[in-house]
Design an enzyme around this catalytic site. Structure first.
Site, short mmCIF file in Angstrom:
data_model
loop_
_atom_site.label_atom_id
_atom_site.label_comp_id
_atom_site.label_asym_id
_atom_site.label_seq_id
_atom_site.Cartn_x
_atom_site.Cartn_y
_atom_site.Cartn_z
CD GLU A 176 -2.67 1.03 2.65
OE1 GLU A 176 -2.81 2.12 3.22
OE2 GLU A 176 -3.07 -0.06 3.13
CG HIS B 10 5.75 -0.12 6.10
ND1 HIS B 10 5.72 0.33 4.81
CD2 HIS B 10 4.64 -0.90 6.26
CE1 HIS B 10 4.63 -0.14 4.21
NE2 HIS B 10 3.98 -0.91 5.07
#
Ligand code: AMP
Length: 133
Positions: free
Chosen positions: A88, A93
């Site tokens: 996304e 991360h």
């Protein structure tokens, strides 16, 4: 153009900060799978996690380890699970999620709806337990 996460690091977009050092930043996921669901990012903008250097991955993992320890202290759980998706937001991360069962790591689960006050409280609870550098 800077990613949304770089804009968070720059303070242009608000976040519920959990921990930070010169290279990495940790903040609450706004669509948490569980109370304490935290994202750890490098301040350097890299899309794909495995494009980070060996040194960055090592340092990021050590930073995430400290964040996970703070999450576990604040939100007792069996273990803190770790996942890397990145489909996304194009800024590498690590997701850290306190798990009571394997099902807590299912990203297709409905997300928790927390109020601003609850997010603030969760971030504070984790921050208090962060061991620091
Ligand atoms: P993915 O890239 O598939 O790992 O998912 C990105 C994650 O970032 C999702 O869990 C989102 O809820 C989360 N996210 C997106 N924007 C923000 C934001 N502004 N603050 C906190 N978390 C975010």
């Amino acid at each position: 153009m800077a990613t949304i996460f770089s804009r968070i690091v720059a303070g242009e977009i608000p976040s519920y900060k959990v921990a930070e050092n010169d290279k990495f930043y940790a903040f609450l996921d706004i669509n948490p799978l569980a109370k304490g669901h935290t994202l750890v990012i490098p301040k350097r903008e890299v899309d794909y996690f495995f494009d980070l250097t060996d040194e960055e991955i090592g340092e990021m993992q050590i930073f995430a380890k400290k964040v996970a320890s703070a999450i576990k202290a604040a939100y007792p759980c069996i273990k803190v699970g770790q996942a890397v998706l990145g489909l996304e937001v194009p800024h590498a991360h690590i997701h850290l999620v306190p798990m009571q069962s394997e099902k807590d790591m299912l990203f297709t689960n409905p997300k928790l709806q927390l109020t601003t006050e609850e997010f603030i409280e969760v971030a504070e609870n984790i921050r208090k337990n962060f061991p620091g550098e």
